[in-house]
Design a protein around this motif. Structure first.
Motif, PDB file in Angstrom:
ATOM      1  N   SER A   1     -29.891  11.876   6.837  1.00 55.44           N
ATOM      2  CA  SER A   1     -28.443  11.748   6.978  1.00 55.44           C
ATOM      3  C   SER A   1     -27.990  10.299   6.902  1.00 55.44           C
TER       4      SER A   1
ATOM      5  N   MET B   1     -24.035  15.403   4.096  1.00 52.14           N
ATOM      6  CA  MET B   1     -25.337  14.832   3.747  1.00 52.14           C
ATOM      7  C   MET B   1     -26.407  15.924   3.613  1.00 52.14           C
TER       8      MET B   1
ATOM      9  N   HIS C   1     -22.754  13.551  -0.251  1.00 51.44           N
ATOM     10  CA  HIS C   1     -23.941  13.453  -1.097  1.00 51.44           C
ATOM     11  C   HIS C   1     -23.917  14.596  -2.113  1.00 51.44           C
TER      12      HIS C   1
END
Length: 281
Positions: free
Chosen positions: A192, A231, A251
């Motif tokens: 993360s 993430m 992400h």
């Protein structure tokens, strides 16, 4: 993938599950007034709000005053459930076995020389001399991981929530792929952080698994859950929830896993969707 305005919502939303860093929290680690108001409004409407984070329970002070009705949070990527109304007391722990942790440390030392480790126990974090220090934990023990994971007799040590592995040179996603290929049969690997910092939990432990168990206890189906994340450690949760939103700053793996995308964390992306949920009720 559709936007926060266009993405379908559940016919009935009973629970909102949201990550913290990069998702609910702004980059300065605070909650905006708009987000605070949205969380409170959701709880008033009878929707439970679960904070689901990689943070340990002792780092939940940023949201502990905004838990409203239930007070529970899923911490350490699913390794612990904490009661924030009882100073973060852990009510459930899914520990990483120390023998598995030692195997992972050995394998990663060989596969990625230069890796340093930290060990997150239920009582706090400890780390190796080469590991980037945690200034929020000045009482940490500094020693090699093998010593940090040693116990006098099997089962006598403090439960391990996760091991963290840091590499100073590898790209973050490359390090994650390498670790999963080398030791994915011994533990669960995710990340993360924007740096090459891996979070290692017991095999099968994830935000999604613990959230699913908490929802089952409450009679809440996946189709009644809206989840938010940004993430790789949110990927399983975003895929499990009936409706899910990756942040505009997310992400690529989180964007691919979610059913929709909302604004960034600095633009109150979670609040935007909560407001839409409440308008639709």
């Amino acid at each position: 993938m559709t936007s926060a305005i266009d993405s379908p919502l559940p016919a009935v939303t009973r629970l909102i599950a949201t990550d913290l860093d990069g998702t609910l929290l702004r980059d300065d680690k605070t909650l905006s007034d708009r987000t605070i108001a949205a969380l409170a409004a959701a709880e008033r409407a009878g929707i439970e709000v679960f904070f689901v984070t990689g943070r340990p329970s002792r780092w939940m002070d940023v949201v502990s005053s905004h838990v409203h009705g239930h007070g529970m949070a899923i911490c350490a990527n699913g390794a612990a459930v904490a009661d924030l109304r009882a100073n973060g007391r852990l009510v459930e722990v899914r520990a990483l076995a120390r023998d598995a942790a030692l195997d992972v440390v050995r394998i990663l030392r060989d596969a990625a020389p230069g890796t340093s480790f930290a060990v997150e126990l239920t009582t706090g974090i400890h780390y190796e001399p080469a590991y980037p220090p945690f200034h929020l934990d000045p009482g940490a023990t500094v020693a090699v991981a093998e010593k940090l994971l040693h116990e006098e007799a099997p089962g006598t040590g403090t439960p391990v929530l996760k091991v963290l592995a840091h590499h100073p040179g590898l790209a973050p996603d490359d390090f994650l792929l390498l670790a999963r290929e080398a030791a994915g049969d011994r533990a669960s690997f995710t990340r993360s952080s924007p740096t090459a910092l891996l979070e290692i939990s017991a095999l099968g432990v994830s935000k999604a698994g613990t959230l699913a168990a908490c929802c089952a206890e409450r009679g809440i189906a996946p189709s009644e859950v809206v989840a938010f994340g940004d993430m790789p450690n949110d990927v399983e949760m975003l895929g499990w929830a009936g409706s899910s939103f990756a942040m505009g700053n997310a992400h690529p793996a989180a964007l691919a896993a979610a059913s929709g995308v909302t604004l960034t964390n600095n633009e109150d992306g979670v609040a935007v969707v909560i407001e839409r949920i409440l308008r639709s009720r």
